[in-house]
Design a protein around this motif. Structure first.
Motif, PDB file in Angstrom:
ATOM      1  N   ALA A  69      48.624  33.864  24.041  1.00 20.86           N
ATOM      2  CA  ALA A  69      49.063  33.033  25.161  1.00 20.86           C
ATOM      3  C   ALA A  69      48.434  33.499  26.463  1.00 20.86           C
ATOM      4  CB  ALA A  69      50.591  33.066  25.252  1.00 20.86           C
ATOM      5  N   GLN A  70      48.365  34.802  26.652  1.00 22.87           N
ATOM      6  CA  GLN A  70      47.822  35.332  27.900  1.00 22.87           C
ATOM      7  C   GLN A  70      46.326  35.063  28.023  1.00 22.87           C
ATOM      8  OE1 GLN A  70      49.120  39.380  27.647  1.00 22.87           O
ATOM      9  NE2 GLN A  70      51.275  38.825  27.936  1.00 22.87           N
ATOM     10  N   ILE A  71      45.602  35.067  26.920  1.00 25.55           N
ATOM     11  CA  ILE A  71      44.173  34.764  26.976  1.00 25.55           C
ATOM     12  C   ILE A  71      43.959  33.317  27.421  1.00 25.55           C
ATOM     13  CG2 ILE A  71      42.107  34.409  25.565  1.00 25.55           C
ATOM     14  CD1 ILE A  71      42.908  36.904  23.965  1.00 25.55           C
ATOM     15  N   SER A  72      44.708  32.388  26.822  1.00 26.16           N
ATOM     16  CA  SER A  72      44.565  30.984  27.225  1.00 26.16           C
ATOM     17  C   SER A  72      44.961  30.795  28.684  1.00 26.16           C
ATOM     18  CB  SER A  72      45.428  30.093  26.324  1.00 26.16           C
ATOM     19  OG  SER A  72      44.870  29.976  25.040  1.00 26.16           O
ATOM     20  N   ALA A  73      46.055  31.434  29.084  1.00 24.83           N
ATOM     21  CA  ALA A  73      46.488  31.323  30.482  1.00 24.83           C
ATOM     22  C   ALA A  73      45.458  31.925  31.420  1.00 24.83           C
ATOM     23  CB  ALA A  73      47.842  32.008  30.654  1.00 24.83           C
ATOM     24  N   ALA A  74      44.877  33.062  31.027  1.00 24.39           N
ATOM     25  CA  ALA A  74      43.895  33.734  31.883  1.00 24.39           C
ATOM     26  C   ALA A  74      42.653  32.877  32.077  1.00 24.39           C
ATOM     27  CB  ALA A  74      43.519  35.089  31.283  1.00 24.39           C
ATOM     28  N   LEU A  75      42.183  32.236  31.011  1.00 23.85           N
ATOM     29  CA  LEU A  75      40.981  31.407  31.144  1.00 23.85           C
ATOM     30  C   LEU A  75      41.270  30.197  32.020  1.00 23.85           C
ATOM     31  CD1 LEU A  75      38.063  30.795  30.493  1.00 23.85           C
ATOM     32  CD2 LEU A  75      38.816  29.671  28.385  1.00 23.85           C
ATOM     33  N   TRP A  76      42.396  29.526  31.771  1.00 24.26           N
ATOM     34  CA  TRP A  76      42.718  28.350  32.592  1.00 24.26           C
ATOM     35  C   TRP A  76      42.874  28.737  34.054  1.00 24.26           C
ATOM     36  CZ3 TRP A  76      47.443  27.203  35.233  1.00 24.26           C
ATOM     37  CH2 TRP A  76      47.431  25.944  35.865  1.00 24.26           C
ATOM     38  N   TRP A  77      43.639  29.783  34.318  1.00 20.71           N
ATOM     39  CA  TRP A  77      43.899  30.134  35.708  1.00 20.71           C
ATOM     40  C   TRP A  77      42.642  30.661  36.393  1.00 20.71           C
ATOM     41  CZ3 TRP A  77      47.022  28.570  39.147  1.00 20.71           C
ATOM     42  CH2 TRP A  77      47.113  29.240  40.369  1.00 20.71           C
ATOM     43  N   SER A  78      41.814  31.420  35.701  1.00 16.42           N
ATOM     44  CA  SER A  78      40.581  31.938  36.297  1.00 16.42           C
ATOM     45  C   SER A  78      39.666  30.798  36.711  1.00 16.42           C
ATOM     46  CB  SER A  78      39.859  32.862  35.315  1.00 16.42           C
ATOM     47  OG  SER A  78      40.581  34.053  35.121  1.00 16.42           O
ATOM     48  N   THR A  79      39.572  29.769  35.880  1.00 14.92           N
ATOM     49  CA  THR A  79      38.702  28.641  36.241  1.00 14.92           C
ATOM     50  C   THR A  79      39.210  27.946  37.496  1.00 14.92           C
ATOM     51  OG1 THR A  79      39.895  27.077  34.798  1.00 14.92           O
ATOM     52  CG2 THR A  79      38.031  28.279  33.836  1.00 14.92           C
ATOM     53  N   ARG A  80      40.510  27.771  37.604  1.00 14.82           N
ATOM     54  CA  ARG A  80      41.082  27.132  38.796  1.00 14.82           C
ATOM     55  C   ARG A  80      40.903  28.019  40.028  1.00 14.82           C
ATOM     56  NH1 ARG A  80      44.751  22.988  38.645  1.00 14.82           N
ATOM     57  NH2 ARG A  80      45.745  23.873  40.504  1.00 14.82           N
ATOM     58  N   ALA A  81      41.228  29.291  39.866  1.00 14.97           N
ATOM     59  CA  ALA A  81      41.195  30.200  41.011  1.00 14.97           C
ATOM     60  C   ALA A  81      39.779  30.382  41.539  1.00 14.97           C
ATOM     61  CB  ALA A  81      41.800  31.546  40.622  1.00 14.97           C
ATOM     62  N   ALA A  82      38.821  30.591  40.623  1.00 10.54           N
ATOM     63  CA  ALA A  82      37.444  30.834  41.048  1.00 10.54           C
ATOM     64  C   ALA A  82      36.811  29.584  41.649  1.00 10.54           C
ATOM     65  CB  ALA A  82      36.615  31.340  39.879  1.00 10.54           C
ATOM     66  N   SER A  83      37.142  28.434  41.106  1.00 12.04           N
ATOM     67  CA  SER A  83      36.607  27.193  41.668  1.00 12.04           C
ATOM     68  C   SER A  83      37.062  27.030  43.113  1.00 12.04           C
ATOM     69  CB  SER A  83      37.075  25.999  40.831  1.00 12.04           C
ATOM     70  OG  SER A  83      36.660  24.780  41.428  1.00 12.04           O
ATOM     71  N   ALA A  84      38.369  27.202  43.343  1.00 13.96           N
ATOM     72  CA  ALA A  84      38.886  27.077  44.708  1.00 13.96           C
ATOM     73  C   ALA A  84      38.314  28.162  45.615  1.00 13.96           C
ATOM     74  CB  ALA A  84      40.414  27.150  44.690  1.00 13.96           C
ATOM     75  N   ALA A  85      38.182  29.383  45.083  1.00 11.58           N
ATOM     76  CA  ALA A  85      37.700  30.503  45.902  1.00 11.58           C
ATOM     77  C   ALA A  85      36.250  30.294  46.327  1.00 11.58           C
ATOM     78  CB  ALA A  85      37.841  31.809  45.118  1.00 11.58           C
ATOM     79  N   THR A  86      35.404  29.863  45.399  1.00  9.67           N
ATOM     80  CA  THR A  86      33.990  29.705  45.740  1.00  9.67           C
ATOM     81  C   THR A  86      33.767  28.519  46.673  1.00  9.67           C
ATOM     82  OG1 THR A  86      33.678  28.485  43.649  1.00  9.67           O
ATOM     83  CG2 THR A  86      33.142  30.838  43.655  1.00  9.67           C
ATOM     84  N   ILE A  87      34.558  27.477  46.517  1.00  9.82           N
ATOM     85  CA  ILE A  87      34.464  26.356  47.463  1.00  9.82           C
ATOM     86  C   ILE A  87      34.930  26.798  48.851  1.00  9.82           C
ATOM     87  CG2 ILE A  87      35.454  24.109  48.059  1.00  9.82           C
ATOM     88  CD1 ILE A  87      35.454  23.465  45.059  1.00  9.82           C
ATOM     89  N   ARG A  88      36.036  27.547  48.881  1.00 12.45           N
ATOM     90  CA  ARG A  88      36.534  28.038  50.165  1.00 12.45           C
ATOM     91  C   ARG A  88      35.521  28.974  50.816  1.00 12.45           C
ATOM     92  NH1 ARG A  88      39.013  26.045  53.870  1.00 12.45           N
ATOM     93  NH2 ARG A  88      40.307  25.074  52.248  1.00 12.45           N
ATOM     94  N   ALA A  89      34.849  29.784  50.008  1.00 12.32           N
ATOM     95  CA  ALA A  89      33.833  30.694  50.544  1.00 12.32           C
ATOM     96  C   ALA A  89      32.681  29.905  51.161  1.00 12.32           C
ATOM     97  CB  ALA A  89      33.328  31.617  49.445  1.00 12.32           C
ATOM     98  N   MET A  90      32.222  28.861  50.471  1.00  8.45           N
ATOM     99  CA  MET A  90      31.135  28.050  51.015  1.00  8.45           C
ATOM    100  C   MET A  90      31.546  27.405  52.335  1.00  8.45           C
ATOM    101  SD  MET A  90      29.073  26.160  47.929  1.00  8.45           S
ATOM    102  CE  MET A  90      30.457  25.212  47.360  1.00  8.45           C
ATOM    103  N   ARG A  91      32.763  26.907  52.393  1.00 12.24           N
ATOM    104  CA  ARG A  91      33.219  26.249  53.617  1.00 12.24           C
ATOM    105  C   ARG A  91      33.325  27.238  54.772  1.00 12.24           C
ATOM    106  NH1 ARG A  91      38.244  22.390  52.376  1.00 12.24           N
ATOM    107  NH2 ARG A  91      37.990  22.097  54.623  1.00 12.24           N
TER     108      ARG A  91
END
Length: 731
Positions: free
Chosen positions: A268-290
């Motif tokens: 369960a934690q592996i699936s949660a980690a992959l889903w959350w990492s994709t969301r978190a990193a996407s938002a973080a890298t967009i915020r960094a560019m902005r």
């Protein structure tokens, strides 16, 4: 609990960082494009033996634990290393597990040959995008019944792609592939390898997000607008604080999955980690560019590389949201996919045997004493003013970490955390006890012996309570702007003023009050703390009803003559007392994690209940996926809070651990409550003593969670300044 890397793990990480600082520079990353492969860097890593890092030592590998591989993956992501290490390491581990005859291939890998893994089952005549397929010599694959080793065809298609990764569209010909092994054991090993790839990909992705934010913060600290660094503007700093909170939660969740002993929890934690990492990193890298403004989308700057790489890695397996379906199936749909072995790990998120034993004692006590009347009381009020508290005190389950000589049990912070979990399990109100617990510790350190002897026994017995008199109508979160006056008159102080949001003020025997004792001094310097007995004439309390059905209060202090012995700390020393008081408590989001857990528990009870046709919401995959999203956020909130606790106990905490945990947990409570109320609509609108009624109630209380204990805006400022090094965002 231990969240510190071992000496060997720290050495591995530091060695790789030194290597990548020299060999995975921006210039080298760009030179490796468009293919995204740096042969010279690969040769360096082969020399370290890293392609075989997860292969047992007896098969010629490094025998590293799963957490070690996560540390390596994080370092790869931080420096955008243009090498197929994750794919090769995972494929090599699968090969070593299922094919004793694969020794020659492992020797080739040790010499620099690249083995990759097809992430999806092979279908005849159907191409799939294979990570590192553009540069690999061989590919490990499966059709769901057999595991094969296939040569990568020379006519592979290498398409241009978002992340400039060495992807290839390959139609794998199983007729000409080498059969390695067939049957359940072989397929289980292959599936466990795919799960390992998912975890290492999650760690890699999250690290990209974290590093992108570091670059953005450095730029925001230097770039000025309107005469100030742009990082001092809350409109920029606060979104960065949210982003780094999400990313660090993802990183911690990867660590927890890599060290989780129980296989089903690990899955369960592996699936949660992959889903959350994709969301978190996407938002973080967009915020960094902005943050970089127009430079962020310029190909000459690195911000866009982090965005492209993180997005590409996030989608290599497919739609990241599909991982929520798998998580829901794992938790409530009977899915039991194999998971990778963790190996030996000193990292632990557990509270320890002593804490669990103590929790078992408390659980038995609660179970033996809980009555229907008490359960109604729980739903109807958060006041917590119930005779059961005195029973808890006598049994050693109230202020259990206080010294035994003062009515406590000398329990450790880990035992107290385990006890709090039991309170959550039985949903017993914690607000009054939490405040009285904190004030009691302040009194132990700063009150006179006379006041200690008068007050502490009554608090320890559960018969007396304390409220906080900090906030004022015109001050809000800025308690140092207090205007309530305390004027010296001989051996007494005359107190006049007004406090807002004095929760439990109608039940309290004392109020810990902050008052201004010297208006001539700066606002932070002229404050003093008093423990005011509410029995002294001049105290008034008036009710304020809240959206969440809770009662808070306005309290008035009019010509209250308070003896000097009730002064806590030095005159004009209130700031010092408050500062030291913060150090006495680990702080964080445990209260809100508990609320989130309670709300999800009741939502699950609703989902498992059948209607008149025998249908259950939980049997619908869409429902499981939406519940899984809330479960994943709960996991992230929990690991952030556990890190806060560990940092407090170990003395290795950072200033932002508590604010970050509180920020995430309280905001997760808001987002998840909205999700769950919508999921169960329209019946979730009904206010009643039912499972859905509890969800509805918690959805209203959730808004208050982002205000109580310091607003989310205050927490974001602290996180921005402490976690990212941004300039001060408030004057």
């Amino acid at each position: 609990m231990n969240l510190q890397l071992s000496e060997q793990q720290a050495l591995l990480r530091d060695s790789l960082e030194r290597l990548f600082q020299n060999e995975s520079t921006s210039a080298r990353i760009r030179a490796a494009e468009p293919l995204g492969y740096d042969p010279a860097l690969w040769t360096e890593l082969v020399g370290f033996g890293l392609p075989l890092m997860r292969v047992p030592e007896g098969r010629g590998g490094g025998g590293l634990a799963l957490i070690d591989a996560v540390v390596v993956a994080e370092t790869l992501g931080s420096y955008l290393a243009s090498v197929p290490l994750i794919e090769c390491a995972v494929a090599s581990r699968i090969l070593a597990d299922i094919a004793p005859a694969g020794h020659a291939v492992l020797e080739d890998i040790a010499g620099g040959s690249i083995l990759t893994v097809a992430l999806h089952p092979v279908e005849a005549g159907v191409p799939q995008l294979v990570p590192a397929g553009a540069i690999a010599d061989r590919v490990l694959c499966s059709d769901g019944a057999t595991v094969y080793l296939a040569a990568v065809p020379a006519d592979r298609t290498v398409p241009a792609n978002l992340g400039t990764l060495p992807l290839a569209a390959i139609t794998i010909d199983l007729d000409n592939a080498l059969v390695l092994a067939s049957g359940p054991d072989a397929c289980a090993a292959w599936q466990a390898g795919i799960e390992e790839w998912k975890l290492l990909a999650a760690a890699n992705i999250a690290a990209m997000g974290r590093k992108a934010l570091e670059h953005a913060a450095a730029y925001a600290s230097e770039r000025e607008a309107f005469g100030r660094p742009i990082g001092s503007f809350q409109g920029l700093a606060h979104p960065l604080a949210d982003a780094v909170t999400d990313v660090e939660g993802a990183q911690l969740l990867c660590w927890r999955a890599a060290s989780e002993a129980e296989p089903s929890a690990r899955a369960a934690q592996i699936s949660a980690a992959l889903w959350w990492s994709t969301r978190a990193a996407s938002a973080a890298t967009i915020r960094a560019m902005r943050t970089f403004g127009g430079y962020g989308v310029s190909m000459e700057y690195d911000a866009q590389i982090y965005f492209r790489r993180a997005r590409a890695w996030s989608m290599l397996l497919g739609d990241p949201e599909a991982e929520l379906n798998l998580l829901g199936d794992c938790l409530w749909g009977g899915r039991t996919d194999p998971v990778p072995d963790i190996g030996s790990s000193e990292i632990s998120f557990g509270l320890g045997d002593a804490a669990e034993a103590y929790a078992a004692e408390a659980r038995a006590f609660f179970a033996a004493h809980m009555t229907p009347e008490m359960r109604r009381f729980i739903h109807e009020t958060d006041d917590g003013d119930h005779p059961f508290n005195t029973q808890l005190a006598k049994a050693g389950f109230l202020y259990a970490d206080w010294p035994a000589a003062l009515g406590g049990g000398d329990r450790t912070p880990y035992e107290m955390a385990a006890l709090n979990d039991v309170y959550c399990e039985f949903e017993w109100p914690r607000v009054p006890g939490t405040v009285t617990h904190m004030v009691g510790k302040i009194l132990m350190h700063f009150a006179s012996e006379e006041v200690k002897e008068e007050v502490l026994p009554g608090l320890a017995s559960g018969e007396r309570n304390v409220a906080l008199g900090y906030s004022e109508p015109s001050a809000g979160s800025d308690i140092f702007a207090a205007k309530t006056r305390a004027t010296r008159d001989g051996d007494d102080w005359i107190i006049d003023g007004q406090k807002m949001f004095t929760s439990q003020g109608h039940l309290a025997d004392y109020v810990l009050l902050i008052a201004r004792t010297d208006p001539a001094l700066p606002k932070h310097a002229g404050l003093t703390l008093f423990l005011v007995p509410v029995s002294i004439p001049g105290f008034e309390v008036h009710e304020i009803k809240t959206l969440g059905g809770e009662r808070t209060n306005i309290t008035y202090y009019s010509d209250m003559r308070v003896p000097d012995r009730y002064r806590i700390g030095d005159v004009n020393g209130g700031t010092k007392v408050l500062g030291l008081a913060l150090a006495l408590e680990q702080g964080g989001g445990d209260f809100f994690v508990s609320a989130l857990r309670i709300m999800l528990r009741h939502a699950l009870a609703w989902a498992h209940a059948a209607n008149t046709q025998g249908e259950r919401p939980i049997d619908r995959r869409r429902v499981r996926a939406r519940l899984a999203q809330c479960h994943a956020r709960l996991l992230v909130a929990d690991v952030l809070d556990r890190r806060c606790l560990w940092g407090f106990v170990s003395g290795q905490g950072k200033k932002y651990y508590g604010p970050m945990a509180k920020l995430f947990a309280s905001e997760a409570l808001v987002s998840c409550s909205s999700e769950l109320v919508e999921l169960a609509a329209p019946w979730s609108l009904i206010q009643a003593h039912t499972d859905l009624g509890t969800v509805e109630l918690e959805s209203r209380k959730a808004i208050q969670a982002t205000i109580y204990g310091g607003t989310s805006e205050v927490q974001r400022s602290i996180v921005a300044e402490s976690a990212l090094g941004l300039p001060r965002t408030r004057s």
